[in-house]
Design a protein around this motif. Structure first.
Motif, PDB file in Angstrom:
ATOM      1  N   GLU A  90      52.388  40.019  30.402  1.00 46.72           N
ATOM      2  CA  GLU A  90      52.297  39.802  31.846  1.00 46.72           C
ATOM      3  C   GLU A  90      51.358  40.788  32.517  1.00 46.72           C
ATOM      4  O   GLU A  90      50.615  40.425  33.440  1.00 46.72           O
ATOM      5  CB  GLU A  90      53.698  39.921  32.454  1.00 46.72           C
ATOM      6  CG  GLU A  90      53.727  39.762  33.964  1.00 46.72           C
ATOM      7  CD  GLU A  90      55.121  39.984  34.524  1.00 46.72           C
ATOM      8  OE1 GLU A  90      55.235  40.088  35.762  1.00 46.72           O
ATOM      9  OE2 GLU A  90      56.084  40.065  33.734  1.00 46.72           O
ATOM     10  N   GLU A 148      41.159  43.290  32.633  1.00 51.41           N
ATOM     11  CA  GLU A 148      40.197  42.832  33.641  1.00 51.41           C
ATOM     12  C   GLU A 148      39.586  44.017  34.376  1.00 51.41           C
ATOM     13  O   GLU A 148      38.358  44.095  34.561  1.00 51.41           O
ATOM     14  CB  GLU A 148      40.929  41.911  34.617  1.00 51.41           C
ATOM     15  CG  GLU A 148      40.049  41.077  35.501  1.00 51.41           C
ATOM     16  CD  GLU A 148      40.876  40.070  36.277  1.00 51.41           C
ATOM     17  OE1 GLU A 148      41.262  40.383  37.419  1.00 51.41           O
ATOM     18  OE2 GLU A 148      41.147  38.988  35.733  1.00 51.41           O
ATOM     19  N   ARG A 152      46.407  42.844  43.461  1.00 53.11           N
ATOM     20  CA  ARG A 152      45.395  42.184  42.636  1.00 53.11           C
ATOM     21  C   ARG A 152      44.770  40.985  43.313  1.00 53.11           C
ATOM     22  O   ARG A 152      43.816  40.402  42.814  1.00 53.11           O
ATOM     23  CB  ARG A 152      46.049  41.762  41.314  1.00 53.11           C
ATOM     24  CG  ARG A 152      45.080  41.436  40.210  1.00 53.11           C
ATOM     25  CD  ARG A 152      45.820  41.007  38.964  1.00 53.11           C
ATOM     26  NE  ARG A 152      44.921  40.559  37.915  1.00 53.11           N
ATOM     27  CZ  ARG A 152      45.299  39.863  36.853  1.00 53.11           C
ATOM     28  NH1 ARG A 152      46.581  39.555  36.701  1.00 53.11           N
ATOM     29  NH2 ARG A 152      44.434  39.479  35.945  1.00 53.11           N
ATOM     30  N   GLU A 202      44.659  37.035  44.835  1.00 52.98           N
ATOM     31  CA  GLU A 202      45.057  35.736  44.292  1.00 52.98           C
ATOM     32  C   GLU A 202      44.554  35.586  42.859  1.00 52.98           C
ATOM     33  O   GLU A 202      43.395  35.891  42.558  1.00 52.98           O
ATOM     34  CB  GLU A 202      44.478  34.618  45.161  1.00 52.98           C
ATOM     35  CG  GLU A 202      44.916  33.230  44.739  1.00 52.98           C
ATOM     36  CD  GLU A 202      44.299  32.138  45.607  1.00 52.98           C
ATOM     37  OE1 GLU A 202      44.525  30.957  45.312  1.00 52.98           O
ATOM     38  OE2 GLU A 202      43.587  32.495  46.577  1.00 52.98           O
ATOM     39  N   VAL A 203      45.419  35.127  41.976  1.00 54.39           N
ATOM     40  CA  VAL A 203      45.068  34.964  40.571  1.00 54.39           C
ATOM     41  C   VAL A 203      45.210  33.501  40.162  1.00 54.39           C
ATOM     42  O   VAL A 203      45.926  32.725  40.800  1.00 54.39           O
ATOM     43  CB  VAL A 203      45.945  35.853  39.657  1.00 54.39           C
ATOM     44  CG1 VAL A 203      45.731  37.314  39.977  1.00 54.39           C
ATOM     45  CG2 VAL A 203      47.420  35.486  39.792  1.00 54.39           C
ATOM     46  N   VAL A 204      44.510  33.161  39.090  1.00 56.90           N
ATOM     47  CA  VAL A 204      44.550  31.808  38.527  1.00 56.90           C
ATOM     48  C   VAL A 204      45.073  31.904  37.103  1.00 56.90           C
ATOM     49  O   VAL A 204      44.639  32.769  36.334  1.00 56.90           O
ATOM     50  CB  VAL A 204      43.152  31.164  38.554  1.00 56.90           C
ATOM     51  CG1 VAL A 204      43.196  29.782  37.897  1.00 56.90           C
ATOM     52  CG2 VAL A 204      42.639  31.056  39.975  1.00 56.90           C
ATOM     53  N   ASP A 205      45.995  31.035  36.749  1.00 64.22           N
ATOM     54  CA  ASP A 205      46.596  31.037  35.415  1.00 64.22           C
ATOM     55  C   ASP A 205      45.856  30.026  34.546  1.00 64.22           C
ATOM     56  O   ASP A 205      45.862  28.827  34.829  1.00 64.22           O
ATOM     57  CB  ASP A 205      48.077  30.688  35.505  1.00 64.22           C
ATOM     58  CG  ASP A 205      48.816  30.986  34.206  1.00 64.22           C
ATOM     59  OD1 ASP A 205      48.147  31.367  33.232  1.00 64.22           O
ATOM     60  OD2 ASP A 205      50.045  30.831  34.155  1.00 64.22           O
ATOM     61  N   TRP A 257      46.908  32.979  30.667  1.00 63.47           N
ATOM     62  CA  TRP A 257      46.166  34.209  30.999  1.00 63.47           C
ATOM     63  C   TRP A 257      45.853  34.198  32.489  1.00 63.47           C
ATOM     64  O   TRP A 257      45.136  33.331  32.983  1.00 63.47           O
ATOM     65  CB  TRP A 257      44.881  34.284  30.188  1.00 63.47           C
ATOM     66  CG  TRP A 257      44.100  35.548  30.418  1.00 63.47           C
ATOM     67  CD1 TRP A 257      43.198  35.787  31.412  1.00 63.47           C
ATOM     68  CD2 TRP A 257      44.158  36.747  29.645  1.00 63.47           C
ATOM     69  NE1 TRP A 257      42.685  37.057  31.305  1.00 63.47           N
ATOM     70  CE2 TRP A 257      43.260  37.671  30.217  1.00 63.47           C
ATOM     71  CE3 TRP A 257      44.874  37.134  28.511  1.00 63.47           C
ATOM     72  CZ2 TRP A 257      43.057  38.942  29.710  1.00 63.47           C
ATOM     73  CZ3 TRP A 257      44.674  38.406  28.006  1.00 63.47           C
ATOM     74  CH2 TRP A 257      43.772  39.296  28.590  1.00 63.47           C
ATOM     75  N   SER A 258      46.385  35.176  33.225  1.00 64.57           N
ATOM     76  CA  SER A 258      46.140  35.250  34.663  1.00 64.57           C
ATOM     77  C   SER A 258      44.882  36.064  34.930  1.00 64.57           C
ATOM     78  O   SER A 258      44.700  37.146  34.357  1.00 64.57           O
ATOM     79  CB  SER A 258      47.344  35.900  35.366  1.00 64.57           C
ATOM     80  OG  SER A 258      47.526  37.226  34.923  1.00 64.57           O
ATOM     81  N   THR A 259      44.033  35.540  35.774  1.00 68.07           N
ATOM     82  CA  THR A 259      42.781  36.222  36.098  1.00 68.07           C
ATOM     83  C   THR A 259      42.490  36.100  37.586  1.00 68.07           C
ATOM     84  O   THR A 259      42.761  35.063  38.209  1.00 68.07           O
ATOM     85  CB  THR A 259      41.610  35.645  35.291  1.00 68.07           C
ATOM     86  OG1 THR A 259      40.386  36.278  35.698  1.00 68.07           O
ATOM     87  CG2 THR A 259      41.466  34.146  35.510  1.00 68.07           C
ATOM     88  N   GLY A 260      41.947  37.165  38.131  1.00 68.29           N
ATOM     89  CA  GLY A 260      41.512  37.150  39.515  1.00 68.29           C
ATOM     90  C   GLY A 260      40.005  37.041  39.652  1.00 68.29           C
ATOM     91  O   GLY A 260      39.476  37.102  40.763  1.00 68.29           O
ATOM     92  N   THR A 311      38.643  33.980  41.839  1.00 71.64           N
ATOM     93  CA  THR A 311      38.981  33.833  43.255  1.00 71.64           C
ATOM     94  C   THR A 311      38.282  34.918  44.061  1.00 71.64           C
ATOM     95  O   THR A 311      37.998  36.020  43.546  1.00 71.64           O
ATOM     96  CB  THR A 311      40.500  33.944  43.478  1.00 71.64           C
ATOM     97  OG1 THR A 311      40.948  35.251  43.093  1.00 71.64           O
ATOM     98  CG2 THR A 311      41.244  32.906  42.654  1.00 71.64           C
TER      99      THR A 311
END
Length: 321
Positions: A92, A99, A166, A168-171, A175-178, A181
């Motif tokens: 998590e 990143e 962090r 807004e992130v995209v899953d 894998w969550s990445t910002g 955005t």
């Protein structure tokens, strides 16, 4: 080359085993994890039952053997505080740290090398002298102070960038990445620059020093006498030989970017493994602390292994040997 790889792998495994033992023994003296898991009204019998369930009353060697066998299988145990597997916590939090470290590494290496080459070639120009003077800030000021100053200027006074979190992130496939955005990039700017600044100034001064030494060699003077264009002489010949000793230092510093992200993540409340480690210390969460230390050791070992192999490929003298 295969013999070199086998030797380095053997050394890396031994290093990880020693780190695992040190982490296991060291964190046993942080505090009693049972006290952080139960309330003050918990009876002694319930505390003893919990210690027995966690295996804390077993001999040290038995606990270490069980810990090592689990780590090999990717199981770091269960967090005493969160009551969930440590591997889930790492999965998590790890994307946020990687990143941050990736952006900071790219920024430090690219800008550091470019400024180092510029200040070496144009060392008498006012801009080069100004850059060298400014580089003292990154070397002298502690990371937490740089972060606080950036928050004060760009977050409080100018209100240009967010100062914590962090964004807004995209899953994507777990894998969550910002990085996809706008708010993720805005939240990444300040912590990434804070984490990269010390390494950037270190690379700058190191590249400049090595570049000046190379530019003073006879083959560079001979190249100028032959009329080789300055751009080719600087970037094709001088820079290549400059980077040979710099690569080793870069390997160590790339590993330290992840290790030292603890301070940056704490200042900006970045939800990564560094902040998780700080919280685990306060909770005496031994499995989380041990997993973090092993992860950092693995990063250092892996990066230095890659640097050793890259060093051999770049330097023909070592490849011949």
């Amino acid at each position: 080359m295969p013999a070199l790889i086998l030797k380095r792998l053997t050394e890396s495994i031994l290093v990880l085993l020693v780190v695992a033992l040190i982490a296991f023994l060291l964190f046993r003296f942080v505090g009693d994890p049972v006290s952080s898991m139960v309330g003050q009204d918990t009876s002694l019998s319930d505390r003893a039952a919990l210690r027995d369930a966690l295996g804390l009353d077993d001999p040290v060697l038995v606990q270490f053997g069980r810990f090592l066998a689990s780590v090999v299988q990717g199981d770091f145990g269960v967090s005493y505080r969160h009551r969930i597997p440590v591997s889930d916590l790492l999965a998590e939090r790890l994307p946020a740290t990687l990143e941050l470290a990736l952006v900071a590494t790219i920024l430090a290496i690219s800008v550091g090398i470019l400024l180092g080459v510029y200040t070496a070639i144009h060392r008498r120009k006012p801009l080069a002298q100004l850059i060298m003077t400014g580089s003292l800030i990154g070397v002298s000021l502690p990371t937490f102070l740089i972060g606080i100053l950036l928050i004060l200027v760009f977050g409080v006074w100018l209100r240009w960038l967010p100062t914590y979190g962090r964004g807004e992130v995209v899953d994507i496939a777990g894998w969550s990445t910002g990085l996809l955005t706008a708010s993720g990039w805005a939240s990444l700017v300040l912590p990434a620059f804070t984490l990269a600044l010390f390494q950037l100034t270190l690379f700058l001064r190191l590249v400049r020093a090595e570049m000046l030494d190379v530019l003073a060699t006879d083959y560079i003077r001979f190249g100028r006498a032959r009329g080789i264009p300055a751009k080719s002489l600087y970037f094709r010949h001088a820079l290549k030989n400059t980077l040979i000793p710099v690569i080793t230092v870069m390997g160590l510093q790339i590993g330290s970017i992840i290790a030292f992200s603890i301070i940056t993540e704490s200042v900006f409340q970045w939800p990564g493994v560094g902040l998780m480690f700080i919280q685990a210390i306060g909770d005496a969460d031994v499995p989380v602390m041990s997993a973090y230390l092993l992860m950092v050791a693995f990063v250092f070992v892996a990066v230095n292994l890659a640097v050793d192999l890259l060093y051999v490929q770049i330097d023909p003298r070592l490849r011949h040997a």
